[in-house]
Write an enzyme that holds these catalytic residues in place. Structure first.
Site, PDB file in Angstrom:
ATOM      1  N   HIS A  99     -24.350   8.950 -27.414  1.00  0.00           N
ATOM      2  CA  HIS A  99     -23.737   7.868 -28.187  1.00  0.00           C
ATOM      3  C   HIS A  99     -24.811   7.042 -28.884  1.00  0.00           C
ATOM      4  CE1 HIS A  99     -21.522   3.784 -28.284  1.00  0.00           C
ATOM      5  NE2 HIS A  99     -21.204   4.488 -29.357  1.00  0.00           N
ATOM      6  N   HIS A 118     -22.337   2.096 -22.168  1.00  0.00           N
ATOM      7  CA  HIS A 118     -20.912   2.015 -22.532  1.00  0.00           C
ATOM      8  C   HIS A 118     -20.090   3.014 -21.731  1.00  0.00           C
ATOM      9  CE1 HIS A 118     -23.419   1.155 -26.207  1.00  0.00           C
ATOM     10  NE2 HIS A 118     -22.807   0.003 -26.053  1.00  0.00           N
TER      11      HIS A 118
HETATM   12  S1  FES Z   1     -25.167   4.613 -25.306  1.00  0.00           S
HETATM   13 FE1  FES Z   1     -24.149   5.787 -23.820  1.00  0.00          FE
HETATM   14  S2  FES Z   1     -22.067   5.318 -24.069  1.00  0.00           S
HETATM   15 FE2  FES Z   1     -23.064   4.130 -25.550  1.00  0.00          FE
END
Ligand code: FES
Length: 168
Positions: A99, A118
């Protein structure tokens, strides 16, 4: 004749609008897969650990394909996709979340790689597949082999976070 011109204009106009608005794909079919499966022949072959010294449940940190790319070798004690060793339970993954690149944690009790930023969660028994969370891509899996009793990293399936190619 006027109908043909109108039809041709509309076809060109719709295609042009799709490109201009970003609705049309920026890359051709097949290119996305090729981009995420970096088949570079230039991957280094890196010794990680002797096979005989990996106990069930092991979690061994290493860097691959270079020192700026943290990875982890896991022995899951259950057969895994892409697993090596006598029980096909030894796998390795990039430890950078797909992500936004936060470093992941391995939760042994859940056999899951989890992002503390997150809460994306990845399944190491299923080729790093995204289970839940903000990420949209699975984790890059390190290709492993055993040679002369040594577990070695020899490649990567998937694109490591923050890179346009795995070999910089
Ligand atoms: S950086 Fe891993 S879920 Fe957002």
């Amino acid at each position: 004749m006027a109908d043909v011109d109108r039809r041709r204009f509309l076809q060109g106009g719709v295609a042009g609008l799709a490109v201009a608005s970003g609705l049309a794909p920026a890359i051709k079919p097949g290119e996305a897969e090729a981009a995420t499966k970096d088949a570079s022949p230039n991957y280094p072959s890196v010794d990680i650990v002797p096979l005989a010294s990996i106990p069930p449940g092991a979690e061994i940190a290493f860097d691959y394909p270079d020192e700026n790319s943290p990875a982890v070798l896991l022995r899951l004690d259950q057969p895994a996709e892409g697993g090596i060793g006598p029980d096909k339970d030894i796998v390795a993954f990039s430890m950078l979340c797909t992500h936004k690149g936060c470093p992941l944690n391995f939760l042994a009790d859940q056999k899951s790689l989890v992002c503390p930023c997150h809460w994306s969660s990845f399944d190491p028994a299923k080729a790093g597949r995204l289970v839940i969370g903000q990420a949209s891509q699975s984790l890059p899996q390190m290709q492993l082999e055993v040679r002369d009793g040594m577990v070695r990293a020899v490649g990567v399936d998937g694109l490591i976070y923050g890179r346009h190619t795995n070999i910089l």
